[in-house]
Design an enzyme around this catalytic site. Structure first.
Site, PDB file in Angstrom:
ATOM      1  N   THR A  74       0.844  -1.209   0.000  1.00  0.00           N
ATOM      2  CA  THR A  74       0.000   0.000   0.000  1.00  0.00           C
ATOM      3  C   THR A  74       0.875   1.254   0.000  1.00  0.00           C
ATOM      4  O   THR A  74       0.624   2.205  -0.748  1.00  0.00           O
ATOM      5  CB  THR A  74      -0.909  -0.009   1.258  1.00  0.00           C
ATOM      6  N   ASN A 154      -6.284  -8.745  -7.775  1.00  0.00           N
ATOM      7  CA  ASN A 154      -6.256  -9.520  -6.530  1.00  0.00           C
ATOM      8  C   ASN A 154      -7.521 -10.343  -6.324  1.00  0.00           C
ATOM      9  O   ASN A 154      -7.502 -11.340  -5.609  1.00  0.00           O
ATOM     10  CB  ASN A 154      -6.036  -8.583  -5.337  1.00  0.00           C
ATOM     11  N   THR A 240      14.776   5.061   8.827  1.00  0.00           N
ATOM     12  CA  THR A 240      15.797   4.016   8.996  1.00  0.00           C
ATOM     13  C   THR A 240      15.298   2.704   8.422  1.00  0.00           C
ATOM     14  O   THR A 240      14.274   2.192   8.873  1.00  0.00           O
ATOM     15  CB  THR A 240      16.124   3.848  10.493  1.00  0.00           C
ATOM     16  N   CYS A 327     -15.141  -5.480   3.008  1.00  0.00           N
ATOM     17  CA  CYS A 327     -16.073  -5.640   4.125  1.00  0.00           C
ATOM     18  C   CYS A 327     -15.397  -5.240   5.420  1.00  0.00           C
ATOM     19  O   CYS A 327     -15.721  -5.743   6.481  1.00  0.00           O
ATOM     20  CB  CYS A 327     -16.646  -7.051   4.180  1.00  0.00           C
TER      21      CYS A 327
HETATM   22  N1  PLP Z   1      -2.112  -4.156  -4.396  1.00  0.00           N
HETATM   23  C1  PLP Z   1      -2.671  -5.360  -4.591  1.00  0.00           C
HETATM   24  C2  PLP Z   1      -3.000  -5.800  -5.980  1.00  0.00           C
HETATM   25  C3  PLP Z   1      -2.941  -6.197  -3.502  1.00  0.00           C
HETATM   26  O1  PLP Z   1      -3.492  -7.390  -3.702  1.00  0.00           O
HETATM   27  C4  PLP Z   1      -2.620  -5.740  -2.192  1.00  0.00           C
HETATM   28  C5  PLP Z   1      -2.942  -6.568  -1.019  1.00  0.00           C
HETATM   29  O2  PLP Z   1      -3.834  -7.391  -1.064  1.00  0.00           O
HETATM   30  C6  PLP Z   1      -2.012  -4.487  -2.051  1.00  0.00           C
HETATM   31  C7  PLP Z   1      -1.778  -3.714  -3.170  1.00  0.00           C
HETATM   32  C8  PLP Z   1      -1.625  -3.967  -0.708  1.00  0.00           C
HETATM   33  O3  PLP Z   1      -0.506  -4.651  -0.185  1.00  0.00           O
HETATM   34  P1  PLP Z   1      -0.186  -4.605   1.372  1.00  0.00           P
HETATM   35  O4  PLP Z   1      -1.121  -5.547   2.042  1.00  0.00           O
HETATM   36  O5  PLP Z   1       1.240  -5.064   1.485  1.00  0.00           O
HETATM   37  O6  PLP Z   1      -0.359  -3.211   1.815  1.00  0.00           O
END
Ligand code: PLP
Length: 385
Positions: A74, A154, A240, A327
């Site tokens: 993210t 995803n 860091t 959800c």
């Molecule tokens: N992008 C995609 C396509 C994802 O599937 C996910 C997590 O499911 C993320 C971004 C976010 O990753 P993170 O959980 O490491 O923040």
């Protein structure tokens, strides 16, 4: 550990169990200090971090300097999308963003915030087909401040034409950010030949620790920093760095890449068996996962049932599955991905995502197939809210 062995876990796309090799190397390096220190312990930390960067660069076809560690996928997505939009705003332009309607919230909500907030970005969404694929790249024919596209979705696992998007972006000088969080460790990635400007990955999706993300960032153009600090990691992600987390990520990624071909074959077979078993056991099953797709994804709807009821009933039998919908508020909403694909709202609300991974066995698939008829008929009896 026991939760892992006596449960049937089908949510590997959300997070997958950490590899023992990653745990071992993390423990070995847990006492590593500040890689920025110019004394012996700092040099040791720096060499651990450098080794992690080299291993990751080797696995993903980039230069070590292009590897930036973040706290999550993210965060990597935010740094790129916000950073390039902000760079345009700093040049006095109104940012233009091209993206898709099926992005993960890490990109989707970031783009919405940039469009609604002080940045006032203009956004164009590339259309998605009913199979969940992006085919029409016309919006990429005119320059944008940033284009953001996921490599694989995803929810459905649908693989997107990121190489074509990169070629189109190169023609107009548009920086392309590829969200490869579902792909890294599962499909071959060669950042330098791909031609994207930045790429996001997340360690916990391939058996690394949770809380470590990766942003691959070309030397130029670079996103404007979205957080300010001590200038570490080329100023793109100050703070860091966590050398132990970085080396654990690198070791997990190497193992995932080494096993990739065999694992893809194994998961394709297991997922096909799950799919045909579900099709035989449940009437009116709707399959949302279409080729080309990731080998461990199977996203299906059981019309007439709510995803919440299905998840609870499966859970009571030791089977862990997810809905495709957001959800987090406790309210089951239809998946934005399915709605964008044109799936009926009610059908979307009965969508369940099975994602298979490294620890999935025939026994797990058998457990679902043994119980699915009963689970679905009980959920259908409970009806829709
Ligand atoms: N992008 C995609 C396509 C994802 O599937 C996910 C997590 O499911 C993320 C971004 C976010 O990753 P993170 O959980 O490491 O923040």
């Amino acid at each position: 550990m026991s939760t892992r062995t006596n449960r049937h876990y089908f949510d590997h796309a959300a997070t997958t169990p950490i590899r023992q090799s990653a745990v071992d190397v993390w423990v070995e390096n847990a006492d590593v200090l500040n890689p920025g220190g110019t004394y012996a312990s700092g040099r040791r930390a720096q060499s651990v971090l450098a080794e992690a960067r080299e291993m990751i660069a080797d696995a993903l076809g980039c230069e070590p300097i292009e590897v930036v560690f973040t706290g999550s996928g993210t965060e990597a997505d935010n740094i790129a999308v916000r950073g390039f939009a902000q760079a345009a705003a700093h040049r006095g332009e109104t940012p233009r963003i091209v993206t898709t309607p099926i992005e993960h919230p890490a990109v989707k909500e970031t783009v919405s915030a940039l469009s609604a907030g002080a940045t006032h970005a203009d956004v164009d969404y590339l259309p998605v087909t009913s199979t969940g694929h992006i085919e029409d790249l016309s919006f990429l024919q005119s320059p944008a401040s940033v284009a953001a596209m996921m490599w694989a979705n995803n929810e459905t696992g649908a693989i997107q034409p990121v190489a074509e998007a990169a070629r189109a972006c190169q023609e107009t000088g548009t920086p392309l950010h590829v969200d490869a969080v579902q792909v890294v460790g599962h499909l071959p990635v060669d950042f330098s030949s791909l031609g994207a400007t930045t790429l996001a990955a997340s360690a916990h999706k391939f058996g690394g620790p949770r809380g470590v993300g990766i942003l691959l960032a070309k030397r130029s153009p670079v996103p404007s920093p979205i957080i300010t600090g001590g200038g570490q990691q080329r100023g793109i992600r100050p703070g860091t760095p966590d050398a132990a987390g970085a080396i654990a990520t690198a070791v997990a990624l190497k193992e995932a890449v080494d096993e990739m071909d065999a694992e893809r074959t194994r998961l394709t077979q297991l997922t096909a068996r799950l799919r045909s078993g579900l099709e035989e056991s449940v009437d009116k099953l709707v399959v949302h996962t279409c080729e080309p797709n990731l080998s461990g994804h199977l996203f299906v709807s059981f019309p007439g049932a709510e995803a919440d009821s299905l998840i609870m009933l499966f859970d009571s039998l030791g089977i862990e599955v997810a809905a495709g919908s957001a959800c987090s508020s406790g309210v089951n909403r239809a998946s934005h991905v399915l709605l964008a694909m044109g799936v009926d709202e009610k059908v979307s609300r009965g969508a369940i995502r099975f994602t298979l991974g490294r620890t999935t066995t025939d026994d797990d698939v058998d457990a679902v197939l043994a119980h699915v008829t009963d689970v679905v008929s009980r959920a259908r009896l409970a009806g829709m809210a």
